[in-house]
Motif scaffolding. Structure first.
Motif, short mmCIF file in Angstrom:
data_model
loop_
_atom_site.label_atom_id
_atom_site.label_comp_id
_atom_site.label_asym_id
_atom_site.label_seq_id
_atom_site.Cartn_x
_atom_site.Cartn_y
_atom_site.Cartn_z
N TYR A 105 0.84 -1.21 0.00
CA TYR A 105 0.00 0.00 0.00
C TYR A 105 0.88 1.26 0.00
O TYR A 105 0.55 2.25 -0.66
N ARG A 111 -6.00 -1.95 -3.20
CA ARG A 111 -6.41 -3.13 -2.45
C ARG A 111 -7.84 -3.51 -2.80
O ARG A 111 -8.72 -2.65 -2.86
N ALA A 144 -0.99 -1.75 8.21
CA ALA A 144 -1.71 -1.79 6.93
C ALA A 144 -3.10 -1.19 7.10
O ALA A 144 -3.57 -0.41 6.26
N ILE A 148 -5.38 2.05 5.35
CA ILE A 148 -6.74 1.93 4.81
C ILE A 148 -7.66 2.95 5.46
O ILE A 148 -8.40 3.66 4.78
N ILE A 153 -4.70 4.93 -0.07
CA ILE A 153 -4.76 4.38 -1.43
C ILE A 153 -6.21 4.03 -1.76
O ILE A 153 -7.05 3.93 -0.87
N TRP A 155 -9.20 1.65 -2.56
CA TRP A 155 -9.50 0.26 -2.16
C TRP A 155 -10.98 -0.01 -2.28
O TRP A 155 -11.78 0.93 -2.37
#
Ligand code: ZN
Ligand code: ZN
Length: 428
Positions: A105, A111, A144, A148, A153, A155
């Motif tokens: 990531y 993702r 991680a 999120i 990023i 996803w």
């Protein structure tokens, strides 16, 4: 494009199954994750979702993916651990694996999570072991997970029907029929049955975005949830304070890497960050909760100054109490979301035993970690600043459903006045 022209002239119900699957895959790549040329894609999926993953992989490469990497999970292998692994296994999680996800990531990989594991997989297992394993995994997953929740990023999460999940949702049907029914429900609620699903999603996002803008213009101080009549499970009378500088979100959004995506397919909710210390009253869940393979039914909680001071459930009470004692923030709220009862998922009347669907069928609250994106400027704020605005911090984030046809919601202003927001489950 050739598939689009085939699809455009044929009603959805008459399409062969693989064409329907391909349509879902295309929406997952183009609308869900919004994959960019030369971007890497990391997929996690149940092993039964292999066929959908192949279609997704094709669409990802057609969209210019640099590399698609899939990690499959196998329910039977997860159960084998509970049967045969040494006790010390349950305090262990493969940090190297979660670190690899975080590294991906950080290097701008997108993702995609595919949900579909058996919601009741661990129902018969020792709740203490289940919660130890969950806690170990949450700790290892933290770096991680933070990327999120900070929306670093693009996803998305989409669903694949699996035999075990389907049999739980449609217990009366043959296993073959149940699986077909569940796929059908996924296709309909994921809004891919129209002639141009990508355009349908653009309009759906525009509708949610209008609602979000209206809620943001109100600057409510708190929301008051209260049930009318004979609401199940003792009803709800709960005031949820909203965090200072809270921001309503919903539908598609642009991640910090500049990519527009829909984090959930389907999605119906408008959600924001509650104030971790300003939640008071009692609340009854309107649907059971499936948490990491354990079913928790008829949840009732009492909040005082943001903390749960009493929690009961008619099934899975141990799991619930372990969950809310995971850490200091696990007994406080990190999300509050409004979903009208007339959404397609609510109208399907199906209890999915899966948060992705059930949370989009009813207004809900979530215990644990707040989304920093639901605060003005939150993405780039350090943890202490987020906390000072009232945003909660925890290793967990667990949504549970409190809305339904009996739920009313008022918006309360800082000066004490209020206005009706929802009545009998729908927007006023
Ligand atoms: Zn939510
Ligand atoms: Zn949530």
């Amino acid at each position: 494009m050739s598939q689009a022209s085939f699809a455009a002239s044929t009603p959805f119900t008459l399409l062969p199954f693989e064409k329907k699957l391909d349509r879902l895959a295309e929406v997952a790549v183009r609308v869900g994750v919004g994959l960019q040329p030369d971007q890497e894609l990391v997929i996690t999926a149940p092993i039964e979702a292999q066929l959908l993953v192949r279609h997704i992989t094709e669409h990802a490469y057609k969209a210019g993916a640099r590399l698609v990497t899939t990690f499959y999970a196998d329910d039977a292998a997860s159960l084998a651990r509970y049967q045969y692994a040494p006790d010390s296994s349950f305090d262990y999680a493969p940090t190297w694996y979660y670190d690899a996800l975080a590294a991906a990531y950080r290097s701008n990989a997108a993702r995609m999570g595919i949900t579909g594991a058996d919601p009741a997989l661990l129902a018969g297992q020792d709740p203490a072991r289940v919660s130890r394993a969950n806690a170990a995994a949450s700790r290892a997953y933290k770096p991680a997970m933070e990327l999120i929740t900070r929306f670093a990023i693009n996803w998305t999460i989409v669903a694949a029907a699996t035999p075990a999940w389907a049999s739980l949702v449609f217990p009366e049907a043959s296993s073959e029929r149940a699986l077909a029914n569940l796929w059908d429900a996924i296709f309909r609620t994921s809004r891919i049955t129209g002639e141009d699903p990508v355009e349908d999603w653009r309009q759906h996002n525009a509708n949610i975005s209008r609602r979000v803008d209206l809620l943001n213009s109100k600057r409510y101080h708190s929301l008051h949830f209260f049930t009318s009549g004979n609401a199940p499970n003792g009803g709800t009378d709960l005031t949820v304070g909203l965090a200072d500088q809270h921001l309503w979100c919903g539908g598609g959004a642009t991640a910090a890497n500049g990519v527009y995506c829909n984090a959930n397919i389907p999605t119906e909710e408008c959600f924001t960050t509650p104030h971790r210390e300003r939640v008071n009253g009692h609340v009854a869940a309107s649907k059971p909760l499936s948490h990491q393979g354990t079913l928790i039914e008829d949840i009732r909680c009492t909040f005082e100054n943001g903390r749960i001071v009493d929690a009961t459930a008619t099934a899975g009470q141990d799991a619930l109490r372990k969950l809310i004692s995971t850490d200091e923030g696990a007994c406080r709220l990190g999300e509050v979301a409004l979903v009208p009862h007339n959404s397609p998922i609510a109208q399907s009347g199906i209890l999915f035993w899966n948060t992705l669907f059930d949370e989009n069928a009813a207004s809900h609250i979530a215990l644990g970690q707040a989304y920093s994106t639901c605060l003005v400027g939150g993405e780039s704020m350090p943890q202490e600043q987020l906390a000072s605005l009232g945003a909660n911090h925890s290793l967990i984030h667990v949504d549970w459903m409190i809305g339904g046809p009996a739920m009313n919601v008022d918006g309360l202003f800082a000066d004490g006045s209020s206005e009706p927001l929802m009545r009998d489950g729908d927007w006023v």
